[in-house]
Design an enzyme around this catalytic site. Sequence first.
Site, PDB file in Angstrom:
ATOM      1  N   ILE A 179       0.850  -1.209   0.000  1.00  0.00           N
ATOM      2  CA  ILE A 179       0.000   0.000   0.000  1.00  0.00           C
ATOM      3  C   ILE A 179       0.882   1.255   0.000  1.00  0.00           C
ATOM      4  O   ILE A 179       0.656   2.194  -0.776  1.00  0.00           O
ATOM      5  CB  ILE A 179      -0.999  -0.001   1.175  1.00  0.00           C
ATOM      6  CG1 ILE A 179      -1.962  -1.191   1.027  1.00  0.00           C
ATOM      7  CG2 ILE A 179      -1.777   1.328   1.242  1.00  0.00           C
ATOM      8  CD1 ILE A 179      -2.946  -1.391   2.174  1.00  0.00           C
ATOM      9  N   ASP A 188      -8.687   7.640   8.663  1.00  0.00           N
ATOM     10  CA  ASP A 188      -9.707   6.696   8.198  1.00  0.00           C
ATOM     11  C   ASP A 188      -9.993   5.648   9.264  1.00  0.00           C
ATOM     12  O   ASP A 188     -10.992   4.941   9.175  1.00  0.00           O
ATOM     13  CB  ASP A 188      -9.202   6.017   6.919  1.00  0.00           C
ATOM     14  CG  ASP A 188     -10.226   5.062   6.306  1.00  0.00           C
ATOM     15  OD1 ASP A 188     -11.428   5.429   6.301  1.00  0.00           O
ATOM     16  OD2 ASP A 188      -9.846   3.977   5.828  1.00  0.00           O
ATOM     17  N   SER A 233     -10.886   0.400   1.918  1.00  0.00           N
ATOM     18  CA  SER A 233     -11.147  -0.613   0.883  1.00  0.00           C
ATOM     19  C   SER A 233     -12.584  -0.552   0.380  1.00  0.00           C
ATOM     20  O   SER A 233     -13.033  -1.473  -0.311  1.00  0.00           O
ATOM     21  CB  SER A 233     -10.863  -2.005   1.455  1.00  0.00           C
ATOM     22  OG  SER A 233     -11.758  -2.286   2.512  1.00  0.00           O
ATOM     23  N   PRO A 265      14.951  -2.926   6.475  1.00  0.00           N
ATOM     24  CA  PRO A 265      15.264  -1.947   5.430  1.00  0.00           C
ATOM     25  C   PRO A 265      15.016  -2.488   4.019  1.00  0.00           C
ATOM     26  O   PRO A 265      15.198  -3.669   3.757  1.00  0.00           O
ATOM     27  CB  PRO A 265      16.754  -1.670   5.646  1.00  0.00           C
ATOM     28  CG  PRO A 265      17.011  -2.081   7.061  1.00  0.00           C
ATOM     29  CD  PRO A 265      16.054  -3.181   7.386  1.00  0.00           C
ATOM     30  N   HIS A 290     -13.502   4.512   8.142  1.00  0.00           N
ATOM     31  CA  HIS A 290     -12.835   3.267   7.698  1.00  0.00           C
ATOM     32  C   HIS A 290     -13.281   2.874   6.279  1.00  0.00           C
ATOM     33  O   HIS A 290     -13.901   1.828   6.069  1.00  0.00           O
ATOM     34  CB  HIS A 290     -13.089   2.116   8.691  1.00  0.00           C
ATOM     35  CG  HIS A 290     -12.003   1.067   8.644  1.00  0.00           C
ATOM     36  ND1 HIS A 290     -11.555   0.397   9.760  1.00  0.00           N
ATOM     37  CD2 HIS A 290     -11.272   0.575   7.599  1.00  0.00           C
ATOM     38  CE1 HIS A 290     -10.613  -0.469   9.401  1.00  0.00           C
ATOM     39  NE2 HIS A 290     -10.423  -0.370   8.096  1.00  0.00           N
ATOM     40  N   ARG A 308      -4.229   1.528  11.026  1.00  0.00           N
ATOM     41  CA  ARG A 308      -5.023   1.155  12.194  1.00  0.00           C
ATOM     42  C   ARG A 308      -4.947   2.275  13.230  1.00  0.00           C
ATOM     43  O   ARG A 308      -3.877   2.870  13.448  1.00  0.00           O
ATOM     44  CB  ARG A 308      -4.514  -0.141  12.832  1.00  0.00           C
ATOM     45  CG  ARG A 308      -4.899  -1.417  12.077  1.00  0.00           C
ATOM     46  CD  ARG A 308      -6.409  -1.686  12.099  1.00  0.00           C
ATOM     47  NE  ARG A 308      -6.768  -2.922  11.444  1.00  0.00           N
ATOM     48  CZ  ARG A 308      -7.121  -3.039  10.161  1.00  0.00           C
ATOM     49  NH1 ARG A 308      -7.160  -1.959   9.386  1.00  0.00           N
ATOM     50  NH2 ARG A 308      -7.472  -4.196   9.664  1.00  0.00           N
TER      51      ARG A 308
HETATM   52  C1  DGY Z   1      -8.319  -4.300   5.990  1.00  0.00           C
HETATM   53  O1  DGY Z   1      -8.594  -5.071   5.060  1.00  0.00           O
HETATM   54  O2  DGY Z   1      -7.587  -4.625   6.930  1.00  0.00           O
HETATM   55  C2  DGY Z   1      -8.895  -2.944   5.907  1.00  0.00           C
HETATM   56  O3  DGY Z   1      -8.676  -2.202   7.051  1.00  0.00           O
HETATM   57  C3  DGY Z   1     -10.376  -3.030   5.603  1.00  0.00           C
HETATM   58  O4  DGY Z   1     -10.698  -1.826   4.972  1.00  0.00           O
END
Ligand code: DGY
Length: 318
Positions: free
Chosen positions: A156, A256, A283, A179, A280, A233
């Site tokens: 991501i 989020d 996704s 690293p 949240h 998170r």
């Molecule tokens: C996840 O898949 O862990 C995301 O936080 C859901 O949006």
Amino acid sequence: MAIVVAFPIPTAIEAELSKHGEVRVWREEGPMPKATLLEWLEGARGLLTTLTNPVDLDVLEAAPLLKVISTVSVGVDHIDVEAAASRGITVGHTPGVLTDSTADLALGLMLAVRRRIAEGHELVSGGAWGSEWKTNFMLGQDLSHATVGLIGLGPIAQAVASRLKAFSGVRILGWNRTPKELPDIEMMPLDALIADSDIVSLHVALTDDTAGLMSRSRLAAMHDGATLINTARGRLVDELALSEELASGRLSAGLDVYSEEPLPSNHPLIGVPNAVLVPHLGSATKRTRRAMFELAIRNLIAGIKERDLPAELVLRSS
Ligand code: DGY
């Protein structure tokens, strides 16, 4: 052989799953009560769940025949993964399929905060746009020419970096537990990255090691006017300290995720200025949710048949 599904699913999926055993589906809105989960898991071979249902030791102990836990999420912090592994239970999750959506949202939050988009929307839609165009009205900060620090350099974060490269003059800093060498990302020690970044964006998994990573002192080390972005998170961040930094106007944030979801109405982040808060949504696109769902079902079916999972969680060595 039973399969427990801890959230409502479409009837077509239920019919597909029923080819593999008796399916017990939680059909109500909201998380499944733990007592019901414990009861239903007795004799179950598979569990399909989401991040709203913690799978702790009590749950695992109630499920002596369980072979697989399949979660419709990439994050697995709601599952005691070591305890599951020690019982020979495989854990499937949904990496990869939500990378683009989550990276898009991180960029959206950077722009919404730095260019004051959400604040401007509230002003105009609330009928409170009282003045003509002025040279000093609602000035924000560019994303172009900013220094962006990425904490955690998994898929991501790398997708965020590739999007940032489209903005003029962005300098990208990176820190990772182990690293990594990645094109156009300058690796930095964590505290130097935090001090040097105009925007700090979090992309690490929540573990015992990363909980509270953005502590009060690390937030204080961000420079005046800097922005924290969190699509990972909530428990990575000291939210009380962050709310104080936001209230003072020293920092801004795009969030989020939260330590408690939904965010309770008395939480210090409620109503705080200089923040864009979304529920949240990382996704939450139709395409991505469909892909997450499909992968989670494939994980579940492979697991109950004791085959290799298409996306099995690999435990990190400490
Ligand atoms: C996840 O898949 O862990 C995301 O936080 C859901 O949006």
